[in-house]
Design a protein around this motif. Structure first.
Motif, mmCIF file in Angstrom:
data_model
loop_
_atom_site.group_PDB
_atom_site.id
_atom_site.type_symbol
_atom_site.label_atom_id
_atom_site.label_comp_id
_atom_site.label_asym_id
_atom_site.label_seq_id
_atom_site.Cartn_x
_atom_site.Cartn_y
_atom_site.Cartn_z
ATOM 1 N N LEU A 137 0.835 -1.199 0.000
ATOM 2 C CA LEU A 137 0.000 0.000 0.000
ATOM 3 C C LEU A 137 0.866 1.244 0.000
ATOM 4 N N ARG A 138 0.501 2.190 -0.834
ATOM 5 C CA ARG A 138 1.254 3.443 -0.883
ATOM 6 C C ARG A 138 0.804 4.348 0.264
ATOM 7 N N SER A 139 1.536 5.459 0.438
ATOM 8 C CA SER A 139 1.226 6.384 1.534
ATOM 9 C C SER A 139 -0.016 7.209 1.198
ATOM 10 N N VAL A 140 -0.613 7.780 2.232
ATOM 11 C CA VAL A 140 -1.764 8.665 2.020
ATOM 12 C C VAL A 140 -1.335 9.875 1.179
ATOM 13 N N GLU A 141 -0.081 10.316 1.312
ATOM 14 C CA GLU A 141 0.412 11.449 0.501
ATOM 15 C C GLU A 141 0.278 11.132 -0.983
ATOM 16 N N GLU A 142 0.719 9.920 -1.352
ATOM 17 C CA GLU A 142 0.669 9.558 -2.778
ATOM 18 C C GLU A 142 -0.762 9.477 -3.282
ATOM 19 N N THR A 143 -1.667 9.002 -2.432
ATOM 20 C CA THR A 143 -3.063 8.908 -2.875
ATOM 21 C C THR A 143 -3.667 10.305 -3.018
ATOM 22 N N VAL A 144 -3.372 11.189 -2.065
ATOM 23 C CA VAL A 144 -3.888 12.566 -2.151
ATOM 24 C C VAL A 144 -3.323 13.244 -3.404
ATOM 25 N N GLU A 145 -2.017 13.105 -3.621
ATOM 26 C CA GLU A 145 -1.388 13.769 -4.780
ATOM 27 C C GLU A 145 -1.957 13.245 -6.100
ATOM 28 N N GLY A 146 -2.063 11.930 -6.206
ATOM 29 C CA GLY A 146 -2.557 11.324 -7.453
ATOM 30 C C GLY A 146 -3.998 11.707 -7.729
ATOM 31 N N THR A 147 -4.788 11.781 -6.654
ATOM 32 C CA THR A 147 -6.207 12.125 -6.807
ATOM 33 C C THR A 147 -6.355 13.566 -7.270
ATOM 34 N N LEU A 148 -5.603 14.452 -6.636
ATOM 35 C CA LEU A 148 -5.712 15.876 -6.965
ATOM 36 C C LEU A 148 -5.213 16.150 -8.385
ATOM 37 N N GLU A 149 -4.108 15.533 -8.733
ATOM 38 C CA GLU A 149 -3.537 15.743 -10.075
ATOM 39 C C GLU A 149 -4.545 15.301 -11.146
ATOM 40 N N TRP A 150 -5.171 14.142 -10.927
ATOM 41 C CA TRP A 150 -6.193 13.657 -11.877
ATOM 42 C C TRP A 150 -7.382 14.612 -11.905
ATOM 43 N N PHE A 151 -7.860 15.024 -10.728
ATOM 44 C CA PHE A 151 -9.068 15.860 -10.664
ATOM 45 C C PHE A 151 -8.838 17.184 -11.391
ATOM 46 N N GLU A 152 -7.636 17.722 -11.217
ATOM 47 C CA GLU A 152 -7.342 19.012 -11.857
ATOM 48 C C GLU A 152 -7.263 18.903 -13.373
ATOM 49 N N SER A 153 -7.126 17.690 -13.891
ATOM 50 C CA SER A 153 -7.063 17.510 -15.346
ATOM 51 C C SER A 153 -8.457 17.394 -15.967
ATOM 52 N N LEU A 154 -9.506 17.380 -15.148
ATOM 53 C CA LEU A 154 -10.862 17.167 -15.661
ATOM 54 C C LEU A 154 -11.462 18.472 -16.189
ATOM 55 N N PRO A 155 -12.481 18.375 -17.065
ATOM 56 C CA PRO A 155 -13.129 19.597 -17.554
ATOM 57 C C PRO A 155 -13.767 20.377 -16.404
ATOM 58 N N ASP A 156 -13.857 21.704 -16.606
ATOM 59 C CA ASP A 156 -14.401 22.599 -15.570
ATOM 60 C C ASP A 156 -15.736 22.121 -15.011
ATOM 61 N N GLU A 157 -16.616 21.729 -15.921
ATOM 62 C CA GLU A 157 -17.977 21.372 -15.505
ATOM 63 C C GLU A 157 -17.968 20.216 -14.501
ATOM 64 N N ARG A 158 -17.119 19.222 -14.762
ATOM 65 C CA ARG A 158 -17.013 18.072 -13.847
ATOM 66 C C ARG A 158 -16.416 18.529 -12.512
ATOM 67 N N ARG A 159 -15.439 19.440 -12.585
ATOM 68 C CA ARG A 159 -14.763 19.858 -11.354
ATOM 69 C C ARG A 159 -15.680 20.696 -10.464
ATOM 70 N N GLN A 160 -16.672 21.337 -11.088
ATOM 71 C CA GLN A 160 -17.563 22.170 -10.287
ATOM 72 C C GLN A 160 -18.581 21.348 -9.492
ATOM 73 N N ASN A 161 -18.820 20.119 -9.925
ATOM 74 C CA ASN A 161 -19.887 19.332 -9.305
ATOM 75 C C ASN A 161 -19.332 18.104 -8.596
ATOM 76 N N LEU A 162 -18.967 18.298 -7.336
ATOM 77 C CA LEU A 162 -18.489 17.154 -6.562
ATOM 78 C C LEU A 162 -19.670 16.258 -6.200
ATOM 79 N N GLU A 163 -19.437 14.960 -6.319
ATOM 80 C CA GLU A 163 -20.521 14.001 -6.054
ATOM 81 C C GLU A 163 -20.684 13.691 -4.570
ATOM 82 N N ALA A 164 -19.724 14.102 -3.739
ATOM 83 C CA ALA A 164 -19.798 13.770 -2.310
ATOM 84 C C ALA A 164 -19.467 15.004 -1.482
#
Ligand SMILES: NC(=O)c1ccc[n+]([C@@H]2O[C@H](COP(=O)([O-])OP(=O)(O)OC[C@H]3O[C@@H](n4cnc5c(N)ncnc54)[C@H](OP(=O)(O)O)[C@@H]3O)[C@@H](O)[C@H]2O)c1
Length: 336
Positions: free
Chosen positions: A294-321
Motif C-alpha cells: 500500500l502506498r502512503s496517504v500522501e501519494e493517494t492525495v497527490e494522485g487524486t488531486l492531479e487527476w481531478f485538476e485535469s478534468l473539464p471545468d464542468e465536472r470539477r464544479q460538481n463534486l458528487e460527495a
C-alpha cells in the motif's frame, strides 16, 4: 493452460470505468494480453490495443465469450449471483483463475470494530432480487461470492475492497477532501482528529489483484489500508501540506452535525456512536501477510488531486460527495 513462452491471457469483465482501466494498465505493464468484455457504453474508446468483446450480463448475452480460453479473469462487473453463475458456466474449464471483485459491504454488522474475513455476512429478505440498492448491494455480493465458490472449479480469489480512492473515481468520496482543502477558507471537518479513515488506492488494488493472479494466490481478502494507518487528521494534514493556501479545518462534533435541519453527509467518516462506527476499522491483515502493498496517504492525495485538476471545468464544479456550501456554512455558523 499457461505456457511460459507466451504472455498470459487475461479477461477483464468490465474494464472501462474506474477500477477496470487501472487493472488493464497494471496487467499490460506486466506483460499480460488483455481482453475486455462489456456493453461498449462506458468509455468505449479508452483503449486502442486491447481486444474488446461485446455483450450484456443483464441480458445473459455472453455469446462473445463462448469457445474462448483465458489464463485468468478479473470480474469487476457482477452485482447479483446470476451474473456470476452465467459467466462461469460459459468459462468454466476454459479459465484457470477467477478473481471476483466483491466489497466490504458484505459484512452484516458495522457497529462492531475490527471486522475480518470470518465476520458474519449480510443476508437478504429476498435473495432472488436483482435490484441493486444501498440495502441490497452487500447481501447480493455475498450471493455472488457463494455462486463463484459453487460454480468455479479452478483457482478462486475474492477481493473485498473498502472505499476505492484515486484517479478516475466517479464517487468523489476520497476526492472531496483534497479538493475541498484546495478551495481554501474555513472547512468543516467532522468528528475528532483521531477518528479512523480507511480506503484503498485504486492503483494498489489493481496491483494486488494482478499479483494474486501472477502468484496464484487464492482465498478471500479484505483490501483496505491497515486499521489505524490513517486518521482523519492525517488525511486533513496531508491535504493541507500538498495544496497552496489550504483551507483551515474547523472540527465539528457529531452532535452539532446531527442537530442541523439539513444534516451534512461527510465522506470517509462514520459517526462514532452510529451503526457504522466500525466501517473504517476493517482488518486487512490477511492480504498484507499475503503481500498486498500500500502506498502512503500522501501519494493517494497527490494522485487524486492531479487527476481531478485535469478534468473539464464542468465536472470539477460538481463534486458528487460532501456537504453543500450551504450545509457547510450552517455548521460553521453553529460554532461561531
Ligand atoms: N468504487 C468503490 O469504492 C468500490 C468499492 C468496493 C467494491 N467496488 C466494486 O468495484 C466494481 C466496480 O468497479 P468499476 O465501476 O470501477 O469497474 P470497471 O470495470 O472500471 O467499470 C464497470 C464495467 O462494467 C461494464 N458493464 C456494466 N454493466 C454491464 C453489463 N450489463 N454487461 C457487461 N458489462 C457491463 C461497463 O462497461 P459498459 O457500460 O460499456 O457495459 C464497465 O466497463 C464493482 O464490482 C463494485 O462492487 C467498488
Amino acid at each position: 493452460m499457461s505456457n511460459s513462452s507466451h504472455s498470459p491471457r487475461l479477461l477483464i469483465l468490465g474494464g472501462t470505468r474506474f477500477l477496470g482501466p487501472h487493472m488493464v494498465d497494471e496487467a499490460k505493464r506486466r506483460g499480460w494480453r488483455v481482453t475486455l468484455f462489456n456493453r461498449g457504453k462506458s468509455n468505449p474508446d479508452l483503449f486502442d490495443n486491447v481486444e474488446q468483446l461485446r455483450g450484456d450480463r443483464a441480458e445473459g448475452d455472453l455469446a462473445a465469450l463462448e469457445g474462448r480460453e483465458f489464463d485468468a479473469v478479473i470480474d469487476t462487473s457482477a452485482y447479483y449471483p446470476r451474473a456470476v453463475r452465467e459467466v462461469l458456466e460459459v468459462l468454466d474449464g476454459h479459465v484457470d483463475h477467477y478473481a471476483f471483485i466483491s466489497t466490504i459491504s458484505v459484512y452484516a454488522d458495522f457497529s462492531s470494530l475490527g471486522l475480518d474475513e470470518e465476520s458474519e455476512l449480510a443476508t437478504l429478505d429476498d435473495p432472488t432480487t436483482e435490484e441493486v440498492t444501498a440495502e441490497t448491494y452487500g447481501g447480493l455480493k455475498v450471493l455472488c461470492e457463494e455462486a463463484a465458490r459453487e460454480h468455479f472449479s479452478g483457482r478462486l480469489t475474492i477481493i473485498r475492497p473498502g472505499i476505492v480512492a484515486g484517479p478516475r473515481d466517479h464517487t468523489d468520496r476520497f476526492t472531496y477532501w483534497p479538493v475541498r482543502t484546495a478551495r481554501g477558507g474555513k472547512m468543516a471537518v467532522p468528528g475528532s482528529p483521531k477518528d479512523p479513515v480507511q480506503y484503498i488506492d485504486v492503483r494498489d488494488l489493481a496491483r494486488w489483484t494482478v499479483d494474486t493472479l501472477a502468484a496464484e494466490t487464492t482465498g478471500t481478502f479484505n483490501a483496505v489500508v491497515p486499521d489505524g494507518m490513517v486518521t482523519m487528521d492525517d488525511l486533513i494534514d496531508t491535504c493541507r501540506e500538498i495544496v497552496d493556501d489550504p483551507a483551515e479545518p474547523v472540527w465539528v462534533s457529531e452532535d452539532v452535525i446531527a442537530a442541523q435541519d439539513d444534516p451534512a453527509s461527510f465522506p470517509m467518516w462514520a459517526p462514532p456512536s452510529g451503526d457504522h462506527r466500525g466501517i473504517f476499522t476493517i482488518s486487512s491483515e490477511r492480504a498484507i501477510k499475503a503481500g498486498m502493498a500500500l502506498r502512503s496517504v500522501e501519494e493517494t492525495v497527490e494522485g487524486t488531486l492531479e487527476w481531478f485538476e485535469s478534468l473539464p471545468d464542468e465536472r470539477r464544479q460538481n463534486l458528487e460527495a460532501g456537504p453543500t456550501p450551504a450545509q457547510e456554512q450552517a455548521l460553521l455558523d453553529a460554532l461561531s
